[in-house]
Design a protein around this motif. Structure first.
Motif, PDB file in Angstrom:
ATOM      1  N   GLY A 172       6.411  -1.746  14.237  1.00  0.00           N
ATOM      2  CA  GLY A 172       6.980  -0.979  13.515  1.00  0.00           C
ATOM      3  C   GLY A 172       7.193   0.323  14.202  1.00  0.00           C
ATOM      4  N   ASN A 173       6.325   0.964  14.854  1.00  0.00           N
ATOM      5  CA  ASN A 173       6.501   2.062  15.411  1.00  0.00           C
ATOM      6  C   ASN A 173       7.674   2.079  16.504  1.00  0.00           C
ATOM      7  N   LEU A 174       7.696   0.921  17.097  1.00  0.00           N
ATOM      8  CA  LEU A 174       8.770   0.845  18.235  1.00  0.00           C
ATOM      9  C   LEU A 174      10.056   0.301  17.440  1.00  0.00           C
ATOM     10  N   VAL A 175      10.165  -0.329  16.344  1.00  0.00           N
ATOM     11  CA  VAL A 175      11.451  -0.365  15.474  1.00  0.00           C
ATOM     12  C   VAL A 175      11.832   0.777  15.171  1.00  0.00           C
ATOM     13  N   SER A 176      10.876   1.930  14.735  1.00  0.00           N
ATOM     14  CA  SER A 176      11.252   3.250  14.175  1.00  0.00           C
ATOM     15  C   SER A 176      11.883   3.976  15.344  1.00  0.00           C
ATOM     16  N   TRP A 177      11.404   3.920  16.513  1.00  0.00           N
ATOM     17  CA  TRP A 177      12.114   4.693  17.731  1.00  0.00           C
ATOM     18  C   TRP A 177      13.430   3.985  17.804  1.00  0.00           C
ATOM     19  N   LEU A 178      13.979   2.665  17.671  1.00  0.00           N
ATOM     20  CA  LEU A 178      15.054   2.254  17.879  1.00  0.00           C
ATOM     21  C   LEU A 178      16.107   2.380  16.807  1.00  0.00           C
ATOM     22  N   THR A 179      15.416   2.783  15.518  1.00  0.00           N
ATOM     23  CA  THR A 179      16.476   3.060  14.461  1.00  0.00           C
ATOM     24  C   THR A 179      16.214   4.553  13.887  1.00  0.00           C
ATOM     25  N   ASN A 180      15.145   5.109  13.382  1.00  0.00           N
ATOM     26  CA  ASN A 180      14.997   6.568  13.058  1.00  0.00           C
ATOM     27  C   ASN A 180      15.258   7.461  13.900  1.00  0.00           C
ATOM     28  N   ASP A 181      14.791   7.186  15.026  1.00  0.00           N
ATOM     29  CA  ASP A 181      14.723   8.206  16.451  1.00  0.00           C
ATOM     30  C   ASP A 181      15.891   8.127  16.955  1.00  0.00           C
ATOM     31  N   ALA A 182      16.734   6.953  17.383  1.00  0.00           N
ATOM     32  CA  ALA A 182      17.812   6.989  17.880  1.00  0.00           C
ATOM     33  C   ALA A 182      18.894   7.579  16.982  1.00  0.00           C
ATOM     34  N   ARG A 227       2.108  -8.348  -8.246  1.00  0.00           N
ATOM     35  CA  ARG A 227       3.343  -8.028  -7.729  1.00  0.00           C
ATOM     36  C   ARG A 227       3.535  -6.561  -7.690  1.00  0.00           C
ATOM     37  N   SER A 228       2.816  -5.932  -8.901  1.00  0.00           N
ATOM     38  CA  SER A 228       3.091  -4.292  -8.861  1.00  0.00           C
ATOM     39  C   SER A 228       2.421  -3.732  -7.736  1.00  0.00           C
ATOM     40  N   GLN A 229       1.315  -4.378  -7.031  1.00  0.00           N
ATOM     41  CA  GLN A 229       0.787  -3.590  -5.876  1.00  0.00           C
ATOM     42  C   GLN A 229       1.911  -3.565  -4.577  1.00  0.00           C
ATOM     43  N   PHE A 230       2.708  -4.592  -4.652  1.00  0.00           N
ATOM     44  CA  PHE A 230       3.704  -4.698  -3.667  1.00  0.00           C
ATOM     45  C   PHE A 230       4.507  -3.442  -3.618  1.00  0.00           C
ATOM     46  N   ALA A 231       5.088  -3.236  -4.743  1.00  0.00           N
ATOM     47  CA  ALA A 231       5.968  -2.137  -4.988  1.00  0.00           C
ATOM     48  C   ALA A 231       5.541  -0.819  -4.898  1.00  0.00           C
ATOM     49  N   ASP A 246       4.249  -4.073   7.163  1.00  0.00           N
ATOM     50  CA  ASP A 246       2.960  -4.645   6.826  1.00  0.00           C
ATOM     51  C   ASP A 246       2.937  -5.093   5.447  1.00  0.00           C
ATOM     52  N   THR A 247       3.428  -4.715   4.579  1.00  0.00           N
ATOM     53  CA  THR A 247       3.779  -4.787   2.976  1.00  0.00           C
ATOM     54  C   THR A 247       4.676  -5.985   2.837  1.00  0.00           C
ATOM     55  N   VAL A 248       5.674  -5.911   3.513  1.00  0.00           N
ATOM     56  CA  VAL A 248       6.668  -7.226   3.468  1.00  0.00           C
ATOM     57  C   VAL A 248       6.096  -8.551   3.817  1.00  0.00           C
ATOM     58  N   MET A 249       5.415  -8.302   5.121  1.00  0.00           N
ATOM     59  CA  MET A 249       4.662  -9.654   5.776  1.00  0.00           C
ATOM     60  C   MET A 249       3.728  -9.910   4.884  1.00  0.00           C
ATOM     61  N   GLY A 250       3.138  -9.250   4.076  1.00  0.00           N
ATOM     62  CA  GLY A 250       1.882  -9.700   3.192  1.00  0.00           C
ATOM     63  C   GLY A 250       2.388 -10.055   1.875  1.00  0.00           C
ATOM     64  N   MET A 251       3.585 -10.114   1.592  1.00  0.00           N
ATOM     65  CA  MET A 251       4.037 -10.207   0.304  1.00  0.00           C
ATOM     66  C   MET A 251       3.688 -11.657  -0.381  1.00  0.00           C
ATOM     67  N   SER A 252       3.532 -12.619   0.123  1.00  0.00           N
ATOM     68  CA  SER A 252       2.927 -13.868  -0.578  1.00  0.00           C
ATOM     69  C   SER A 252       1.463 -13.657  -0.904  1.00  0.00           C
ATOM     70  N   ILE A 253       0.804 -12.577  -0.006  1.00  0.00           N
ATOM     71  CA  ILE A 253      -0.528 -12.435  -0.947  1.00  0.00           C
ATOM     72  C   ILE A 253      -0.494 -11.760  -2.369  1.00  0.00           C
ATOM     73  N   PHE A 254       0.309 -10.989  -2.321  1.00  0.00           N
ATOM     74  CA  PHE A 254       0.521 -10.256  -3.673  1.00  0.00           C
ATOM     75  C   PHE A 254       0.953 -11.321  -4.713  1.00  0.00           C
ATOM     76  N   LEU A 255       1.990 -12.106  -4.251  1.00  0.00           N
ATOM     77  CA  LEU A 255       2.366 -13.268  -5.105  1.00  0.00           C
ATOM     78  C   LEU A 255       1.111 -13.973  -5.783  1.00  0.00           C
ATOM     79  N   MET A 256       0.711 -14.566  -4.618  1.00  0.00           N
ATOM     80  CA  MET A 256      -0.444 -15.463  -5.203  1.00  0.00           C
ATOM     81  C   MET A 256      -1.636 -14.903  -5.859  1.00  0.00           C
TER      82      MET A 256
END
Length: 552
Positions: free
Chosen positions: A111-121, A212-216, A198-208
């Protein structure tokens, strides 16, 4: 070379062309403002006043339409320059990511590296390149406006020069604060992207878990922290803009006052007041934009420093041309204070077939990472045809060794790309590799065969299918050595034995299996087996079992 200067140099034609068009546009706009005095000249006509005013109106309309047309062309040029430069900025950032050592890569969340390529760019373009065009436009505006003000009256021009000195000093008062806020914003965006991912990748954990409110909630918390830091940067930037705008407003009023005085004493024509009203806006906006743009460029320095990189390897490294022997002598390694390997010795010979066996945490994977040059902070010696690892070119080593990790990663691209990684191979080479890795049935089941696009990280495939694709990715390279770190652990027994046996029958391939479970059917075919273990008495114990080379 400094990456900022490098991009400026490589795109100098585009940048210079855009700057010249921007300056020409600014000149046209200033002339359009200056031409407003023509109305007063027409009004003073004693004969044919109406005709003179109508003609002046048509001329003014043509001048202003031409000015806006030129301005439009300059905006199109800026859009083109933005597209090219932002692409080059991401190339700079990708080079920085590429230059990171293995430990540095592991320390960074993706996620740090993606931020470099998006926000920092985005920030690098906004703060370092967009201001270049703003500087050109602003400089042209206030220089041409100043010249026009002097032309109208030296008194008005001198007053503008005095005010220019005051406005130029203001941005420097907050320059360091802006640089500090810029770095804080970059770091906050990195953390936010990490949290989102991190939150999006763990979406199914909140679902099961029916939460769901913890995701938001997690997304909202990350967003709030990022926006607060971004707001602090914008507040600092806004203070500078407000200071400049306030002084510019006072300056415009003062220039109008001076223009009325000069007209009253006969030092300027009355029509000058009309032109000064427009030119003073161009002058102070130009000065304000110029100083603000320079401040932004200086503030971007902290971000550019972040993306400075060195070459992948130091100069003078020796290439390994034909890797025949790998020897590791008295190898020791620690993770912090925890010893993993202790004076271990290993030797692998050309075309040999080896297994490194041990329980989880015994140091098997660490050994392989040392062998591949990913963990250079070891003690002892690793030799490749007699050359120490610290002397060789790792790139030449990777041309001859392929590594299949336990955790397979697949790109969201075609199956073909996931095997070839974009390199050109013949259909015959690809088909042979698919058969060796038992993938022909999978390919036949896919709608577009090898050109079917896989989902994110191949999540619609089984673990065994993913491991076979990773193995195919290594085999198609036709390397001299292949290392499998639990590379068949997800396969059923029959397919695992089939693939491992296939590898052991490749007479011109050196193979090293890393495993905690050596299959009985494979064991007799190995050249040697290294046992890596732990005991309470010794941090790391190692033994070697030599075998006859039945496969030779």
């Amino acid at each position: 070379m400094n990456p900022y200067k490098k991009i400026l140099k490589e795109n100098r034609k585009i940048i210079v062309g855009t700057v010249l068009l921007t300056i020409f546009s600014a000149l046209f706009m200033v002339f359009a403002g200056f031409s407003l005095s023509f109305f007063f000249t027409a009004y003073e006509q004693e004969n044919h006043k109406i005709k003179a005013l109508v003609l002046t109106f048509l001329i003014e309309l043509l001048i202003w339409l031409s000015a806006m047309g030129t301005h439009h062309l300059s905006l199109i040029a800026k859009c083109h320059a933005k597209r090219v430069i932002r692409h080059d900025i991401r190339t700079v950032i990708s080079n920085k990511i590429n230059s990171l050592r293995y430990q540095e890569q592991q320390a960074k969340d993706c996620g740090n590296l993606v931020s470099w390529l998006t926000n920092d760019a985005d920030q690098l373009y906004t703060q370092a390149f967009a201001p270049v065009f703003s500087v050109a436009e602003a400089l042209a505006s206030w220089v041409f406006s100043l010249a026009a003000l002097f032309f109208l009256s030296p008194y008005i021009g001198i007053t503008a020069m005095i005010l220019l000195g005051f406005v130029s000093v203001l941005p420097h008062l907050a320059e360091k604060r802006l640089q500090k806020a810029n770095i804080q914003r970059s770091e906050a965006m990195e953390l936010a992207v990490d949290r989102y991912k991190d939150t999006v990748m763990g979406m199914s954990i909140f679902l099961m878990s029916n939460l769901r409110s913890q995701f938001a909630k997690r997304i909202a918390e990350a967003s709030k922290e990022a926006e607060q830091t971004d707001c602090r940067f914008n507040q600092t930037n806004t203070k500078i803009q407000v200071m400049i705008a306030t002084f510019s407003m006072v300056g415009q009023v003062l220039l109008l006052f001076v223009s009325f005085l000069t007209a009253a004493i006969g030092a300027a024509v009355p029509g000058a007041v009309l032109s000064v009203a427009n030119l003073s806006g161009s002058f102070f906006n130009g000065v304000g934009n110029f100083t603000q743009a320079l401040t932004q460029i200086k503030a971007s320095k902290s971000l550019w420093d972040k993306f400075m990189w060195n070459d992948h390897e130091p100069a003078g490294r020796k290439p390994v041309k034909h890797l025949k022997t790998i020897s590791m002598q008295r190898i020791s390694f620690r993770y912090g204070a925890v010893p993993v390997l202790n004076h271990a010795n290993y030797e692998f010979h050309e075309n040999g077939k080896y297994a490194i066996v041990g329980e989880s945490g015994s140091g098997k994977s660490t050994l392989v990472k040392i062998l591949l040059g990913l963990l250079p902070d070891y003690s002892g010696h690793a030799y490749y045809d007699g050359l120490e690892q610290r002397e060789i070119s790792l790139e030449s080593l990777y041309d001859q060794i392929s590594y299949v990790e336990q955790q397979v990663y697949l790109f969201q691209d075609t199956l073909r790309y996931n095997i070839t990684l974009g390199k050109a191979y013949s259909d015959e080479e690809l088909e042979k590799t698919l058969q060796q890795c038992c993938l022909t049935e999978l390919v036949a089941s896919l709608p577009q065969g090898v050109d079917t696009i896989l989902s994110e990280n191949g999540k619609n495939l089984s673990g065994g299918q993913r491991q076979r694709i990773a193995l195919a990715r290594s085999l198609i390279r036709n390397v001299r050595w292949i290392i499998l770190d639990e590379g068949t652990s997800a396969l059923d027994e029959e397919n695992a034995v089939k693939i491992e046996s296939m590898l052991l029958t490749q007479n011109h391939l050196g193979v090293i299996f890393i495993t905690h479970h050596l299959r009985e059917a494979i064991s007799p075919l190995l050249s040697g087996i290294y046992h890596v273990g732990r005991s309470h008495q010794e941090p790391s114990a190692h033994s070697f079992e030599d075998r006859s080379l039945f496969h030779r």
